[in-house]
Structures are given as C-alpha cells and as structure tokens.
Design a protein around this motif. Sequence first.
Motif, PDB file in Angstrom:
ATOM      1  N   GLU A  66       5.263   8.030   4.633  1.00 61.12           N
ATOM      2  CA  GLU A  66       4.424   8.155   3.456  1.00 61.12           C
ATOM      3  C   GLU A  66       3.719   6.818   3.193  1.00 61.12           C
ATOM      4  OE1 GLU A  66       3.558  10.536   1.589  1.00 61.12           O
ATOM      5  OE2 GLU A  66       4.897  12.161   2.177  1.00 61.12           O
ATOM      6  N   PRO A  67       2.415   6.846   2.922  1.00 64.96           N
ATOM      7  CA  PRO A  67       1.697   5.580   2.691  1.00 64.96           C
ATOM      8  C   PRO A  67       2.117   4.931   1.375  1.00 64.96           C
ATOM      9  CG  PRO A  67       0.265   7.442   2.235  1.00 64.96           C
ATOM     10  CD  PRO A  67       1.525   8.028   2.806  1.00 64.96           C
ATOM     11  N   LEU A  68       2.027   3.616   1.375  1.00 64.61           N
ATOM     12  CA  LEU A  68       2.282   2.838   0.166  1.00 64.61           C
ATOM     13  C   LEU A  68       0.955   2.354  -0.395  1.00 64.61           C
ATOM     14  CD1 LEU A  68       5.314   0.650   1.282  1.00 64.61           C
ATOM     15  CD2 LEU A  68       5.349   2.796   0.023  1.00 64.61           C
ATOM     16  N   ALA A  69       0.882   2.329  -1.704  1.00 60.15           N
ATOM     17  CA  ALA A  69      -0.361   1.914  -2.358  1.00 60.15           C
ATOM     18  C   ALA A  69      -0.714   0.481  -1.981  1.00 60.15           C
ATOM     19  CB  ALA A  69      -0.215   2.040  -3.876  1.00 60.15           C
ATOM     20  N   ASP A  70      -1.936   0.263  -1.568  1.00 59.53           N
ATOM     21  CA  ASP A  70      -2.524  -1.055  -1.299  1.00 59.53           C
ATOM     22  C   ASP A  70      -2.003  -1.710  -0.021  1.00 59.53           C
ATOM     23  OD1 ASP A  70      -4.444  -2.845  -1.951  1.00 59.53           O
ATOM     24  OD2 ASP A  70      -3.276  -3.930  -3.428  1.00 59.53           O
ATOM     25  N   ILE A  71      -0.757  -1.416   0.373  1.00 58.04           N
ATOM     26  CA  ILE A  71      -0.158  -2.087   1.524  1.00 58.04           C
ATOM     27  C   ILE A  71      -0.544  -1.381   2.820  1.00 58.04           C
ATOM     28  CG2 ILE A  71       2.014  -2.716   2.630  1.00 58.04           C
ATOM     29  CD1 ILE A  71       3.207  -3.064  -0.136  1.00 58.04           C
ATOM     30  N   THR A  72      -0.371  -0.055   2.854  1.00 60.46           N
ATOM     31  CA  THR A  72      -0.623   0.697   4.081  1.00 60.46           C
ATOM     32  C   THR A  72      -2.077   0.567   4.525  1.00 60.46           C
ATOM     33  OG1 THR A  72       1.112   2.263   3.474  1.00 60.46           O
ATOM     34  CG2 THR A  72      -0.464   2.961   5.146  1.00 60.46           C
TER      35      THR A  72
ATOM     36  N   SER B 212      -9.120  -2.443  -0.202  1.00 58.53           N
ATOM     37  CA  SER B 212      -8.620  -2.238   1.155  1.00 58.53           C
ATOM     38  C   SER B 212      -8.871  -0.817   1.630  1.00 58.53           C
ATOM     39  CB  SER B 212      -7.122  -2.556   1.192  1.00 58.53           C
ATOM     40  OG  SER B 212      -6.423  -1.757   0.260  1.00 58.53           O
ATOM     41  N   VAL B 213      -8.794   0.151   0.716  1.00 56.59           N
ATOM     42  CA  VAL B 213      -9.052   1.550   1.089  1.00 56.59           C
ATOM     43  C   VAL B 213     -10.507   1.720   1.526  1.00 56.59           C
ATOM     44  CG1 VAL B 213      -9.054   3.923   0.241  1.00 56.59           C
ATOM     45  CG2 VAL B 213      -7.239   2.363  -0.455  1.00 56.59           C
ATOM     46  N   THR B 214     -11.413   1.068   0.805  1.00 53.57           N
ATOM     47  CA  THR B 214     -12.839   1.167   1.156  1.00 53.57           C
ATOM     48  C   THR B 214     -13.108   0.545   2.525  1.00 53.57           C
ATOM     49  OG1 THR B 214     -13.385   1.050  -1.195  1.00 53.57           O
ATOM     50  CG2 THR B 214     -15.156   0.607   0.378  1.00 53.57           C
ATOM     51  N   ARG B 215     -12.499  -0.603   2.812  1.00 49.67           N
ATOM     52  CA  ARG B 215     -12.687  -1.234   4.125  1.00 49.67           C
ATOM     53  C   ARG B 215     -12.166  -0.344   5.247  1.00 49.67           C
ATOM     54  NH1 ARG B 215     -11.087  -5.870   1.188  1.00 49.67           N
ATOM     55  NH2 ARG B 215      -8.937  -5.623   1.917  1.00 49.67           N
ATOM     56  N   LEU B 216     -11.005   0.260   5.030  1.00 50.68           N
ATOM     57  CA  LEU B 216     -10.445   1.140   6.055  1.00 50.68           C
ATOM     58  C   LEU B 216     -11.335   2.367   6.271  1.00 50.68           C
ATOM     59  CD1 LEU B 216      -8.169   1.931   7.987  1.00 50.68           C
ATOM     60  CD2 LEU B 216      -6.967   2.954   6.042  1.00 50.68           C
ATOM     61  N   LYS B 217     -11.847   2.931   5.193  1.00 48.74           N
ATOM     62  CA  LYS B 217     -12.697   4.120   5.319  1.00 48.74           C
ATOM     63  C   LYS B 217     -13.981   3.796   6.080  1.00 48.74           C
ATOM     64  CE  LYS B 217     -14.804   7.786   2.557  1.00 48.74           C
ATOM     65  NZ  LYS B 217     -15.032   8.304   1.178  1.00 48.74           N
ATOM     66  N   GLN B 218     -14.604   2.674   5.753  1.00 46.03           N
ATOM     67  CA  GLN B 218     -15.828   2.286   6.472  1.00 46.03           C
ATOM     68  C   GLN B 218     -15.541   2.035   7.946  1.00 46.03           C
ATOM     69  OE1 GLN B 218     -17.286  -1.105   4.340  1.00 46.03           O
ATOM     70  NE2 GLN B 218     -18.098   0.101   2.628  1.00 46.03           N
TER      71      GLN B 218
ATOM     72  N   TYR C  66      -4.381  11.622   7.167  1.00 47.59           N
ATOM     73  CA  TYR C  66      -3.571  10.534   6.596  1.00 47.59           C
ATOM     74  C   TYR C  66      -4.346   9.744   5.534  1.00 47.59           C
ATOM     75  CZ  TYR C  66       0.065   6.969   6.528  1.00 47.59           C
ATOM     76  OH  TYR C  66       1.085   6.139   6.140  1.00 47.59           O
ATOM     77  N   PHE C  67      -5.645   9.588   5.732  1.00 51.84           N
ATOM     78  CA  PHE C  67      -6.419   8.820   4.751  1.00 51.84           C
ATOM     79  C   PHE C  67      -6.432   9.474   3.375  1.00 51.84           C
ATOM     80  CE2 PHE C  67     -10.361   7.390   2.721  1.00 51.84           C
ATOM     81  CZ  PHE C  67     -10.178   6.019   2.775  1.00 51.84           C
ATOM     82  N   PRO C  68      -6.548  10.815   3.247  1.00 54.40           N
ATOM     83  CA  PRO C  68      -6.448  11.405   1.898  1.00 54.40           C
ATOM     84  C   PRO C  68      -5.122  11.082   1.215  1.00 54.40           C
ATOM     85  CG  PRO C  68      -7.417  12.974   3.409  1.00 54.40           C
ATOM     86  CD  PRO C  68      -6.945  11.829   4.243  1.00 54.40           C
ATOM     87  N   ARG C  69      -4.034  10.988   1.976  1.00 56.32           N
ATOM     88  CA  ARG C  69      -2.756  10.603   1.373  1.00 56.32           C
ATOM     89  C   ARG C  69      -2.820   9.163   0.832  1.00 56.32           C
ATOM     90  NH1 ARG C  69       1.931  13.535   2.667  1.00 56.32           N
ATOM     91  NH2 ARG C  69       1.579  15.361   3.976  1.00 56.32           N
ATOM     92  N   ILE C  70      -3.509   8.295   1.584  1.00 57.01           N
ATOM     93  CA  ILE C  70      -3.657   6.911   1.110  1.00 57.01           C
ATOM     94  C   ILE C  70      -4.450   6.881  -0.193  1.00 57.01           C
ATOM     95  CG2 ILE C  70      -4.628   4.647   1.646  1.00 57.01           C
ATOM     96  CD1 ILE C  70      -4.071   5.185   4.573  1.00 57.01           C
TER      97      ILE C  70
ATOM     98  N   LEU D  42      -5.950  10.282  17.568  1.00 58.32           N
ATOM     99  CA  LEU D  42      -5.160   9.608  16.542  1.00 58.32           C
ATOM    100  C   LEU D  42      -6.054   9.084  15.413  1.00 58.32           C
ATOM    101  CD1 LEU D  42      -2.211   8.751  15.961  1.00 58.32           C
ATOM    102  CD2 LEU D  42      -2.755   6.567  17.012  1.00 58.32           C
ATOM    103  N   ILE D  43      -7.211   8.519  15.767  1.00 52.66           N
ATOM    104  CA  ILE D  43      -8.138   8.027  14.745  1.00 52.66           C
ATOM    105  C   ILE D  43      -8.645   9.181  13.889  1.00 52.66           C
ATOM    106  CG2 ILE D  43     -10.381   6.919  14.378  1.00 52.66           C
ATOM    107  CD1 ILE D  43      -8.223   4.991  15.182  1.00 52.66           C
ATOM    108  N   LEU D  44      -8.946  10.310  14.521  1.00 55.49           N
ATOM    109  CA  LEU D  44      -9.403  11.478  13.768  1.00 55.49           C
ATOM    110  C   LEU D  44      -8.307  11.987  12.838  1.00 55.49           C
ATOM    111  CD1 LEU D  44     -11.757  13.450  13.365  1.00 55.49           C
ATOM    112  CD2 LEU D  44     -10.777  14.864  15.188  1.00 55.49           C
ATOM    113  N   LEU D  45      -7.054  11.960  13.297  1.00 56.49           N
ATOM    114  CA  LEU D  45      -5.934  12.363  12.453  1.00 56.49           C
ATOM    115  C   LEU D  45      -5.808  11.438  11.235  1.00 56.49           C
ATOM    116  CD1 LEU D  45      -3.338  14.065  12.003  1.00 56.49           C
ATOM    117  CD2 LEU D  45      -2.138  12.354  13.388  1.00 56.49           C
ATOM    118  N   ILE D  46      -6.000  10.148  11.481  1.00 58.06           N
ATOM    119  CA  ILE D  46      -5.927   9.196  10.356  1.00 58.06           C
ATOM    120  C   ILE D  46      -7.012   9.501   9.337  1.00 58.06           C
ATOM    121  CG2 ILE D  46      -6.182   6.766   9.716  1.00 58.06           C
ATOM    122  CD1 ILE D  46      -5.013   6.029  12.433  1.00 58.06           C
ATOM    123  N   TYR D  47      -8.214   9.762   9.814  1.00 57.57           N
ATOM    124  CA  TYR D  47      -9.334   9.960   8.903  1.00 57.57           C
ATOM    125  C   TYR D  47      -9.235  11.281   8.131  1.00 57.57           C
ATOM    126  CZ  TYR D  47     -14.132  10.327   7.215  1.00 57.57           C
ATOM    127  OH  TYR D  47     -15.230  10.462   6.418  1.00 57.57           O
ATOM    128  N   GLU D  48      -8.797  12.352   8.808  1.00 54.28           N
ATOM    129  CA  GLU D  48      -8.815  13.671   8.171  1.00 54.28           C
ATOM    130  C   GLU D  48      -7.554  13.975   7.369  1.00 54.28           C
ATOM    131  OE1 GLU D  48      -9.562  16.457  11.255  1.00 54.28           O
ATOM    132  OE2 GLU D  48     -11.716  16.020  11.380  1.00 54.28           O
TER     133      GLU D  48
END
Length: 703
Positions: free
Chosen positions: A617-623, A672-678, A657-661, A649-655
């Motif tokens: 499970e992702p952690l806020a701000d850290i993951t 940090s979330v915005t940087r990861l999304k971009q 895992y990223f909504p969980r973050i 794996l990248i597609l799985l993260i974007y579709e």
Amino acid sequence: MPSESLRFETLEALKNSPKGKLKYSPDWLEKGEDILVGCVEVSSLSRLSGQILKRLSPRPLLKTRSLSSCVRDTSPEISRDLASAPISPRQISSPIHAEEDEQKAEGITEDSAVSPVASSPPAISVLSPRATQMAGCILMCEHKHKARAKAELSLRQEQQERLVASVSICESEQLKRYEELMELKQRQEQQSMRDMMEKGAQESLGRQEKLREEHRHRLKISNLRVREAEQQRLREAELERQRQVEGRERQRAINAIQEEVLQLNQLLQPRPSTHTDPALDHTPYITRGNQLCSQVSEVVPSSADGQFPSVEDLTVAERALQEMRSLVRNLQGEVAQAAERKRKEQEEEEEKKKRHEELKAQQEEQKKTAAVSAKEKPKKEGLQTGADESTLKWYSVLQEAANQCAQAFDEISRAKDTQTKKLKMELQKAATTPVSQIANISGAPLKEAFEKIDKLLSSRPVTSAGKTVSTSQHPQGLEFVSYKLAEKFVKQGEEEVASNHSAAFPIAAVASGIWELHPKIGELILAHLHKKCPYAVPHYPPMERGTSVEDYQKILGYRVDDSKVEGQDSFLKRMSGMIRLYAAIIQMRWPYTGKQGPHPHGLNHGWRWLAQILNMEPLADITATILFDFLEVCGNALMKLYRGQFWKLILLIYEEYFPRIEAVTSTGQMGSVTRLKQFLETSLRTKQIPVPKSELGSAFFSS
C-alpha cells in the motif's frame, strides 16, 4: 644812530662772552636779587685801559655821560644797580673793537705771566652810558619776554582749560555712549535669551508633539497588533475547534470501524457445524483478519494522549474495514459453496453410491482449488501493508551481520589508552577521507580513491594526513574500517547526493567496485542503508506495542534531536538521496576491474524492489518521492534490460497504482505526485526513458 644798528650784534657778542653764558632767571627782579649775583669774578680794567681812554675823544665821552645821565634819569633804579656794579673795559668798548680789546687783554695777560714781577693796577669801576643803555635794553627785552611768557602762559592755561573741558565733555559723552552700548548689549542679551527660551520652548513643544504623535502611532500599531493577535487567536481557536470536531468525528469513525472489524473478525471464526467439514479452511481468513484487526488497533492508540487520528489513519482503517468485509464475503461464499457441495454430495451418495470414489476425488480436487483461490483472492482485493517474509528475513540477516561487525570491534571503540584512540582516529580518517574526496570531475581521482580504500581493506599500509596506517596494526582494525567505510558511503548518499544529485554515480562507481572485491562491504552498505532508509528494502516498519513515538519515528528514518522531529521536507530530501545512491549502485560497474562476472547487486534487485513497492500500500508523500527518484536514475537501465515487461510495469503503475497514491495524498503533498505523474505520462507517450544527466560514460573514465 650807528650804535642802534649794532645793538643786536653787541647783544650777540655779549651772549657769546663768558659773562653772557651766565644763567639768568626771570624771577630775580621780583625776588630783589642782583643780576650778577652769581658772578664771583671781580671786574677790573686792563693795562691798556688808559691808552684806550686817551684815544677816545672827549666828545663821545660827553655823549656817553650825557646818555648815561639821561638813562640814569629815566631809570634811576637801573642806574644805581649799574653804578654799584663794576664794569670791565670790554663792556665799555664798542662791539667792533670788542674782539681787539679782548685779544689785547689776552696778550697783556700773557706778558704779565712772563714777567711776574710787574703788578696790576687796582680795578676801577666805570659806569658807561652805553652799558647803561645796554642794560636798559636787556631789561626791556626781559620785560617783553616776561610779558610774552605771561601771555603765552595765560594762553596755554586757557588752551589747557579748554582742552580739559573738551576732554571732560568728550569723556562724559564717551561714558554716556559706553553706558548706552552696555544697556544695548544687555537688552540684546536679554532679547537673545528670550529668543533662545522661546525657541527652546517651541522645540520642546515640537518634540512633545512629535512624541505624542509617535505615541499615538505606536498605540495605533499596538491596537492593530492586539486586534490581529485577537483575530489570529480566534482563528486558531476556530481551527482548533474545527480540528477537534473533525478529530472527534474521525475518532468516532475509527471506533465504529474497529467495532465493525472486530465483529466481522468474529464471523471469520469457524462455526461448530463446519468443524467437521474438511473442505473449509478458515486459517488464511483468520490470519488475514487478525492482521487487519492489528492494523486498526495500531491506528487507534495514536489518540490516547489527547491526540486525534489523522486522515491517513482513518484511510488505513477504512481500507482495513473494506478488506475485512471482502474477507467475510469471500468466506461466506466459500461456506455457501461448501454447504451446496455438501448437499450435492449427500444427494449423490444417496443416488449414486457407485460413483463414490470418483466424487471423493473430485472433492479433493475442489478442496485444492478452493485453497488456492482463498489465498489469491485477498491479494487481488487489497495490497500488502508490509514486506514479504523473505524480504524481512533478508533485512534481518543484514542487520544481524552489521550488529555482529559492530560487536567485533567493540574493544577498539571503547579503548581508553591514548595509543589505541590515536590509532582508531587514524584508521577512521584513512577510511572516510577517500570517500569524501570522490567528485564528479574525472576518472583519475576516482581511481586514486578506489586504490586507497582497496589497500586499506587488503591490510596494506596507506598514507593518510602524512601518516602511514594499516588495519593490521590492531586485531579489530579491519572490522572497524569496514563498518566505518560502509557507514560513510551511506552518509554520502544521505548528505552529498541529497543536495547534489550528480554525485550519485561517482560514489556508486567506487562503492560497486569495492563491493565486488570485498563482498562484506556490500552487506554492510545495505545494512546501513536499510537502517537509515527502510524504504530501500522496501519495508514499512509497523509500530509495536511499548514503542514510544520518538523511537518509532527514528525507526521510520526521521532525525529526532531533543524530542524535536525534523521537517518533512528535510526527511524526504535525505530519503531521496539514499534511494538515488542505491539506484545508481545496482546499475554501475567499476570499469577498471578485470572481473567479468555478474554484478554483486545488479538490476535484478532493482526489479525486485520495484515489484515489492507495487505490492505494498502506498504511503502519502513518501511512495511518490522514492518511486520517482528510483525510476529517474535506474529507469533507463531497467528499460534496456527488461524491455516489454518493463513497459507493462510502467503501465500498471500509471493505471492502477498511481490512483492509489493520489487517494492517500493530501492537498499539501501533491508536489511529488505531480512530478511522478508527468514522468509516467512522458515515458508512456514517448516510449522512452532518458539517460540520467549525471551518468558516467566511457569518456569520463578515460580522462
């Protein structure tokens, strides 16, 4: 008359004569003194006086006598004076013959001096009219001089009196002017004093007015500050009240969730009627249910000391409740299926006893399928909150190895003697100084630092700070140097790489080369890295019972000094530096070594780390922070090695895992979330992950 014309010449001759040089006083007549009273010499006639008298004609003598008588008649007093006074022949002779007579008289005197036997005749006093006339003239002249002196004296007295009067008047006028001047100066001084006093009074009034104005201004500012402070206090009070209201709401919600979770956990327990049913295995459900109950219980004690649970705690509790509900639904479905199977089995036993063995085999197969599905369903419904058992075991083994290494040099670390302390400091400098000198300049300094470290770990002497030192000088020297060296590598990532991302690759190159030659150093590096940054395992340590909040924050990687926890920005910066160093180590190889074997800790560990992160499970701000840093440094190398699997794996993260973050991230933590999304969107759009800017190429090591 001829004698009248020679009067003044006669007077001049008399003046130049010895008798004429006598001092005359104008007061003699008034005092009744004789004019010649001061003359001691007695007048007498010379020898030649008779001859002179013979030569004189009788007529002039008569004239002289007549003149003398005439003068005596006119001035009897003068005649008497002159008659009584002896007159010398020089007084009788005329002014023309005066010098001749005088010369003759001097000649006679010389003759007499030559013949002292001759005796002079007795002196004869003769009163000559001419002498009388001359005496009268002298008296008239004296009277004129006296009158003129009196006139001049009176004139001088008048002038003096006028001068004194004018001087007195002038002095009085000057005194008046001086008094007026003094009065004017006094008035001016008084006026200047009054002006000065008035000016001082005006300035004092001005200062008082200025002070009053400043006082009013300060009072106004203080009132504004008081109002602002009051408004701030009211806002804070309102925010505190709102926070407490929201906290109480969250606390009530968590209490309700805990109650529901505990109730649902009771439903997971096997019923007496199902104990005899071997098809139902409640152990996975009970184990997971207990874990969820423990997870909720760990969230609740955070509000024990008057604190309220955070939004993250409520989110964790809600997820635990959802997962618990899913477990109950799955268990109930399994129970219903088991009941249905049991009913069918009974019917089949009654109807078809012949097929008993076949049905039994089918039941066993169904049991296996149910067990597998029961294990897989919880994983599909929710992610893990902690690392796998194998990962935790690996983590524990590394920490135990680090602790054993620390205990192995306990003697040198606690040494009291000066020599051992000095050796310890020299060994520590020899181990840490080359690591501190690693820079992103060229390959030559890296090679020099690598050789120094390799010599030190090989128990060969090295020179540090002008002194030669070796680990063979103490039995525990090698363990001490290995421990401090690994600690320094991790500290460089924590400090140097955190502030300068380009420093990750040169440090990683030296660390991987040392790791390859001395594997124990690699294990110690991992142990120190996992201890300071548990997210490099990855591992989210749970808070155990009896652990204080400060100790738990230290376990999570926060710095705690005097009960003060470091800020979130500083914490994330340090974690980012260590993750970047780890991502650089797993892809870097020391180019100067002759070994051709696999990397001691290669990209397969990076893939394992990435897969383990996505299973938790992702952690806020850290993951979001550590995932972005890892992919930016190591993404290009993983893409080249795993290719299609990596893009899945990248597609799985974007579709998925990223909504969980995004769900666990608050509004203030979206950077940090915005940087990861971009980064993910750019990578998926271009199908390319760029090479890190600070990666070291072949040109770097050849220089």
